[in-house]
Write a protein that holds these residues in place. Structure first.
Motif, short mmCIF file in Angstrom:
data_model
loop_
_atom_site.label_atom_id
_atom_site.label_comp_id
_atom_site.label_asym_id
_atom_site.label_seq_id
_atom_site.Cartn_x
_atom_site.Cartn_y
_atom_site.Cartn_z
N ARG A 105 37.91 24.20 40.22
CA ARG A 105 36.95 23.11 39.71
C ARG A 105 35.62 23.81 39.45
N SER A 106 35.47 24.85 40.06
CA SER A 106 33.92 25.76 39.87
C SER A 106 34.10 26.67 38.67
N ASP A 164 39.04 18.73 36.28
CA ASP A 164 39.26 17.44 36.67
C ASP A 164 39.99 16.39 35.76
N PHE A 214 43.74 14.79 47.43
CA PHE A 214 42.63 15.62 47.50
C PHE A 214 41.37 14.97 46.44
N TYR A 215 41.68 14.15 45.29
CA TYR A 215 40.68 13.52 44.91
C TYR A 215 40.17 12.28 45.36
N THR A 235 43.72 23.71 48.96
CA THR A 235 42.45 23.52 48.61
C THR A 235 41.40 24.44 48.27
N GLU A 236 41.74 25.79 48.54
CA GLU A 236 40.88 26.67 48.29
C GLU A 236 41.06 26.92 46.53
N THR A 265 39.42 23.84 44.38
CA THR A 265 38.24 24.01 44.73
C THR A 265 37.68 25.23 43.82
#
Length: 269
Positions: A151-152, A158, A93-94, A144-145, A148
Motif C-alpha cells: 500500500r505504501s 487498494d 484487513f480492510y 499484514t507487513e 502494508t
C-alpha cells in the motif's frame, strides 16, 4: 517430479521444483505475492508473456488465467516464497480502513523488481519454514507487513486488493478469443464469464456454432501454426504456450489438422 513445499500456514509457503520444468494452466483463486529465490518462470497471459527470475517480486491478481512454466536455472532449483492473499483475510484487513476501491487494471501482473522493503519482508520468512513451534500470529503479522508495504509503494493496490466482486456475465466471444490458449475445465471458463456450465455451453453454441472443445482445439492449433511460421518457435515451447499438456498429443493433433508434422514447417523455414 521432485517437488517440495514447506508451509508456515496454508497461505504462506516455500515452493521448490527440482525437475527440468513444471507446467500448469491455472486460474488464481487468490492474489499471489511471489518472491524469487532461484530459477526462472515464464507466465503466459492473454495480454503477453512475462519472465521472472532471481530477485523478482510480483503480484498476480485473483481470477486470472495463466500458463505457468517453471524452470531451474544456473544449476539451482526453481525456488520461491509465495503469499496467498485470500479474500477472507483481505476483508478483515480492510474492515478497519476507509477504502473505496475505484476502477483499476485488475488483470495486469504487478512487478516490484528488487524492492528492498518487500524483499526484506519476504526473506525474513525463510527461518520460519524450519521451525516446528511458530510464534503466535506470525503469519498474520507477516501478511499484514507485506500488504502494508504494498500500500505504501503502489498507489493502485487498494483498488485491486479491496475489490471483492465476483465475475459477472461478460461478452463470451471476446473473452474466449483472448483466453482460448489456457487449458482449463469448461466449468472454470463458465465461472469466469459469469455462467453456469450449462449456460456456458448453450451460449457458446449460439456464438460459435460448434462445441467448446472443437473450437478450442482448432484455435490452439491455428495459433501453433502461426508461431511456427511467423515466430520460428520450437515445438516444445509452442506446445505448452498454446494449451496442450504434452508434446506427443500436440504433434498428433497438429498433423491430423494440417496433414503434416510441426517439424515439416520448421524444416521448410
Amino acid at each position: 517430479m521432485e517437488y517440495q513445499a514447506k508451509y508456515i500456514t496454508e497461505d504462506i509457503k516455500l515452493s521448490c521444483y527440482q525437475d527440468k520444468f513444471f507446467k500448469s494452466d491455472i486460474m488464481f483463486e487468490h492474489h499471489m505475492l511471489i518472491w524469487f529465490i532461484s530459477g526462472e518462470t515464464k507466465i503466459v497471459r492473454a495480454e503477453g508473456t512475462y519472465q521472472f527470475q532471481k530477485g523478482d517480486i510480483f503480484l498476480i491478481p485473483r481470477n486470472q488465467l495463466a500458463t505457468i512454466i517453471n524452470y531451474p536455472k544456473d544449476g539451482l532449483p526453481h525456488k520461491t516464497v509465495v503469499m496467498h492473499l485470500t479474500t477472507e483475510w483481505l476483508r478483515n484487513f480492510y474492515a478497519r480502513l476507509n477504502v473505496r476501491p475505484a476502477t483499476a487494471d485488475t488483470e495486469r501482473i504487478r512487478h516490484y523488481a528488487n524492492h528492498p522493503l518487500l524483499e526484506s519482508c519476504l526473506s525474513s520468512l525463510i527461518p520460519y519454514f524450519e521451525m516446528k513451534n511458530l510464534p503466535k500470529d506470525i503469519a498474520h503479522l507477516k501478511l499484514t507487513e507485506a500488504v502494508t508495504i504494498l500500500r505504501s509503494i503502489d498507489a493502485d493496490i487498494d483498488n485491486i486488493l479491496a475489490n471483492f466482486e465476483e465475475p459477472g456475465k461478460i461478452d463470451l466471444a471476446d473473452y474466449m478469443e483472448r483466453n482460448f490458449m489456457f487449458n482449463l475445465p469448461l466449468e472454470k471458463f463458465g465461472y469466469l464469464t459469469g455462467r453456469s456450465l450449462t449456460t456456458f455451453k448453450r451460449d457458446f453454441k449460439k456464438v460459435f456454432a460448434t462445441t467448446p472443445q472443437r473450437w478450442l482445439t482448432k484455435k490452439r492449433l491455428d495459433l501453433a501454426h502461426y508461431q511456427f511460421v511467423e515466430k520460428k518457435k520450437k515445438p516444445i515451447d509452442v506446445c505448452y504456450e498454446v494449451g496442450f499438456e504434452n508434446l506427443s498429443h500436440f504433434s498428433f493433433a497438429f498433423k491430423k489438422q494440417f496433414g503434416y508434422a510441426p517439424t515439416a514447417l520448421l524444416e521448410n523455414g
